[in-house]
Design a protein around this motif. Structure first.
Motif, PDB file in Angstrom:
ATOM      1  N   GLN A  12       0.822  -1.215   0.000  1.00 44.41           N
ATOM      2  CA  GLN A  12       0.000   0.000   0.000  1.00 44.41           C
ATOM      3  C   GLN A  12       0.854   1.262   0.000  1.00 44.41           C
ATOM      4  OE1 GLN A  12      -3.303  -0.212  -0.512  1.00 44.41           O
ATOM      5  NE2 GLN A  12      -2.813  -2.379  -0.719  1.00 44.41           N
ATOM      6  N   GLY A  13       2.172   1.101  -0.114  1.00 43.65           N
ATOM      7  CA  GLY A  13       3.075   2.251  -0.142  1.00 43.65           C
ATOM      8  C   GLY A  13       3.420   2.783   1.220  1.00 43.65           C
ATOM      9  N   ASP A  14       3.414   1.916   2.217  1.00 44.74           N
ATOM     10  CA  ASP A  14       3.649   2.328   3.599  1.00 44.74           C
ATOM     11  C   ASP A  14       4.497   1.269   4.304  1.00 44.74           C
ATOM     12  OD1 ASP A  14       3.439   3.897   5.883  1.00 44.74           O
ATOM     13  OD2 ASP A  14       1.263   3.754   6.025  1.00 44.74           O
ATOM     14  N   SER A  15       4.705   1.461   5.585  1.00 42.60           N
ATOM     15  CA  SER A  15       5.412   0.484   6.415  1.00 42.60           C
ATOM     16  C   SER A  15       4.984   0.659   7.855  1.00 42.60           C
ATOM     17  CB  SER A  15       6.932   0.685   6.299  1.00 42.60           C
ATOM     18  OG  SER A  15       7.611  -0.199   7.177  1.00 42.60           O
ATOM     19  N   GLN A  16       5.032  -0.430   8.606  1.00 43.72           N
ATOM     20  CA  GLN A  16       4.773  -0.363  10.037  1.00 43.72           C
ATOM     21  C   GLN A  16       5.955   0.237  10.781  1.00 43.72           C
ATOM     22  OE1 GLN A  16       3.902  -4.551  10.589  1.00 43.72           O
ATOM     23  NE2 GLN A  16       1.700  -4.115  10.629  1.00 43.72           N
ATOM     24  N   ASP A  17       7.113   0.254  10.153  1.00 41.17           N
ATOM     25  CA  ASP A  17       8.321   0.851  10.710  1.00 41.17           C
ATOM     26  C   ASP A  17       8.352   2.317  10.254  1.00 41.17           C
ATOM     27  OD1 ASP A  17      11.295   1.670   9.996  1.00 41.17           O
ATOM     28  OD2 ASP A  17      11.412   0.197  11.623  1.00 41.17           O
ATOM     29  N   ALA A  18       8.374   3.249  11.202  1.00 40.46           N
ATOM     30  CA  ALA A  18       8.252   4.672  10.877  1.00 40.46           C
ATOM     31  C   ALA A  18       9.360   5.157   9.931  1.00 40.46           C
ATOM     32  CB  ALA A  18       8.250   5.498  12.161  1.00 40.46           C
ATOM     33  N   LYS A  19      10.592   4.757  10.186  1.00 44.88           N
ATOM     34  CA  LYS A  19      11.694   5.191   9.326  1.00 44.88           C
ATOM     35  C   LYS A  19      11.549   4.602   7.932  1.00 44.88           C
ATOM     36  CE  LYS A  19      16.723   5.427   8.927  1.00 44.88           C
ATOM     37  NZ  LYS A  19      18.021   5.125   9.540  1.00 44.88           N
ATOM     38  N   ALA A  20      11.250   3.322   7.851  1.00 41.32           N
ATOM     39  CA  ALA A  20      11.093   2.674   6.550  1.00 41.32           C
ATOM     40  C   ALA A  20       9.924   3.274   5.776  1.00 41.32           C
ATOM     41  CB  ALA A  20      10.909   1.174   6.721  1.00 41.32           C
ATOM     42  N   ALA A  21       8.866   3.675   6.478  1.00 35.79           N
ATOM     43  CA  ALA A  21       7.713   4.281   5.813  1.00 35.79           C
ATOM     44  C   ALA A  21       8.121   5.540   5.052  1.00 35.79           C
ATOM     45  CB  ALA A  21       6.618   4.606   6.825  1.00 35.79           C
ATOM     46  N   VAL A  22       9.026   6.316   5.635  1.00 36.29           N
ATOM     47  CA  VAL A  22       9.513   7.529   4.965  1.00 36.29           C
ATOM     48  C   VAL A  22      10.229   7.153   3.673  1.00 36.29           C
ATOM     49  CG1 VAL A  22      11.083   9.508   5.179  1.00 36.29           C
ATOM     50  CG2 VAL A  22       9.631   8.860   7.120  1.00 36.29           C
ATOM     51  N   ALA A  23      11.064   6.127   3.718  1.00 39.31           N
ATOM     52  CA  ALA A  23      11.811   5.704   2.528  1.00 39.31           C
ATOM     53  C   ALA A  23      10.883   5.165   1.441  1.00 39.31           C
ATOM     54  CB  ALA A  23      12.851   4.650   2.897  1.00 39.31           C
ATOM     55  N   VAL A  24       9.906   4.367   1.820  1.00 33.99           N
ATOM     56  CA  VAL A  24       8.965   3.805   0.845  1.00 33.99           C
ATOM     57  C   VAL A  24       8.174   4.922   0.176  1.00 33.99           C
ATOM     58  CG1 VAL A  24       6.894   2.363   0.585  1.00 33.99           C
ATOM     59  CG2 VAL A  24       8.821   1.542   1.965  1.00 33.99           C
ATOM     60  N   LYS A  25       7.673   5.837   0.961  1.00 33.68           N
ATOM     61  CA  LYS A  25       6.889   6.950   0.402  1.00 33.68           C
ATOM     62  C   LYS A  25       7.767   7.837  -0.485  1.00 33.68           C
ATOM     63  CE  LYS A  25       3.558   6.809   4.131  1.00 33.68           C
ATOM     64  NZ  LYS A  25       3.048   7.412   5.350  1.00 33.68           N
ATOM     65  N   PHE A  26       8.999   8.083  -0.058  1.00 34.56           N
ATOM     66  CA  PHE A  26       9.921   8.885  -0.851  1.00 34.56           C
ATOM     67  C   PHE A  26      10.211   8.204  -2.180  1.00 34.56           C
ATOM     68  CE2 PHE A  26      14.290  10.313  -1.908  1.00 34.56           C
ATOM     69  CZ  PHE A  26      14.059  11.680  -1.999  1.00 34.56           C
ATOM     70  N   ALA A  27      10.432   6.901  -2.155  1.00 32.50           N
ATOM     71  CA  ALA A  27      10.700   6.150  -3.382  1.00 32.50           C
ATOM     72  C   ALA A  27       9.537   6.275  -4.364  1.00 32.50           C
ATOM     73  CB  ALA A  27      10.980   4.680  -3.058  1.00 32.50           C
ATOM     74  N   LEU A  28       8.326   6.119  -3.865  1.00 30.74           N
ATOM     75  CA  LEU A  28       7.158   6.235  -4.736  1.00 30.74           C
ATOM     76  C   LEU A  28       7.022   7.649  -5.291  1.00 30.74           C
ATOM     77  CD1 LEU A  28       4.627   4.014  -2.778  1.00 30.74           C
ATOM     78  CD2 LEU A  28       5.722   3.487  -4.969  1.00 30.74           C
ATOM     79  N   LYS A  29       7.313   8.659  -4.465  1.00 31.35           N
ATOM     80  CA  LYS A  29       7.264  10.055  -4.933  1.00 31.35           C
ATOM     81  C   LYS A  29       8.302  10.290  -6.019  1.00 31.35           C
ATOM     82  CE  LYS A  29       4.632  12.412  -1.787  1.00 31.35           C
ATOM     83  NZ  LYS A  29       3.743  13.488  -1.942  1.00 31.35           N
ATOM     84  N   LEU A  30       9.486   9.717  -5.849  1.00 31.62           N
ATOM     85  CA  LEU A  30      10.524   9.864  -6.874  1.00 31.62           C
ATOM     86  C   LEU A  30      10.014   9.386  -8.233  1.00 31.62           C
ATOM     87  CD1 LEU A  30      13.673   8.602  -4.950  1.00 31.62           C
ATOM     88  CD2 LEU A  30      13.354  10.913  -5.862  1.00 31.62           C
ATOM     89  N   ALA A  31       9.358   8.256  -8.244  1.00 26.73           N
ATOM     90  CA  ALA A  31       8.846   7.706  -9.494  1.00 26.73           C
ATOM     91  C   ALA A  31       7.684   8.538 -10.027  1.00 26.73           C
ATOM     92  CB  ALA A  31       8.417   6.254  -9.301  1.00 26.73           C
ATOM     93  N   GLU A  32       6.761   8.890  -9.148  1.00 26.31           N
ATOM     94  CA  GLU A  32       5.590   9.662  -9.575  1.00 26.31           C
ATOM     95  C   GLU A  32       5.989  11.012 -10.147  1.00 26.31           C
ATOM     96  OE1 GLU A  32       3.178   9.943  -6.055  1.00 26.31           O
ATOM     97  OE2 GLU A  32       2.801   7.772  -6.035  1.00 26.31           O
TER      98      GLU A  32
END
Length: 181
Positions: free
Chosen positions: A103-123
């Motif tokens: 879903q573009g998220d993570s239960q780990d707060a730090k990892a959630a930032v990286a996942v969301k950032f990665a998706l933003k980079l592509a978008e």
């Protein structure tokens, strides 16, 4: 059936066979997507180089898999979703975490930032804001980490696209793109 030839051991030329032997020794098998890459041994070697760099960097293995799962789901890549679900579980991701990643998220707060950032980079094809970069720094990521997230974005886009173009046969336990893990 794959639209692009999947190079099997019995039709591999000498160069492809050597590449497969190296992959076999490190992974224990040769995934079908790499057999599609092998149509161009130079493309396979380039992918292996990018993959090696990306898998030995500063980002932890679980975060790398979280990004891959997010991209596989976003890009509707069944092959990559199946492969990274298997690898993600080996990296310690449980079902709830895999579902969050999809879903573009993570239960780990730090990892959630990286996942969301990665998706933003592509978008945004890299056109992220100063605030989005700062959020990475605030979460504890370094310049090296940010470069590696960019690398993972590119690698995952590459594999997602090749998988979808080739319609390679999935050689991992299949995962339904429309259902939670």
């Amino acid at each position: 059936m794959s639209r692009i030839k999947t190079i099997t051991n019995d039709i591999a030329n000498d160069e492809q066979a050597k590449l497969f032997a190296n992959i076999q020794s490190s992974l224990g098998g040769v995934p079908n997507l790499l057999r599609v890459f092998a149509n161009s041994p130079d493309a396979l070697k380039a992918f292996q180089g990018f993959h090696h760099i990306a898998s030995h960097g500063s980002l932890d293995a679980a975060t790398r898999e979280r990004i891959a799962l997010a991209f596989a789901q976003k890009n509707q890549c069944g092959y990559c979703l199946a492969a990274h679900t298997v690898v993600g579980r080996k990296r310690g991701l449980n079902t709830d975490e895999i579902n969050a990643n999809r879903q573009g998220d993570s239960q780990d707060a730090k990892a959630a930032v990286a996942v969301k950032f990665a998706l933003k980079l592509a978008e945004q094809t890299g056109g992220v804001s100063d605030d989005e970069v700062q959020e990475m720094y605030d979460a504890g990521f370094t310049d090296a980490d940010i470069v590696e997230v960019v690398m993972h974005v590119s690698i995952n886009l590459l594999t997602n696209i090749l998988s979808k173009v080739s319609q390679v046969d999935i050689d991992f336990p299949k995962v339904d793109l429309n259902q939670a893990a």
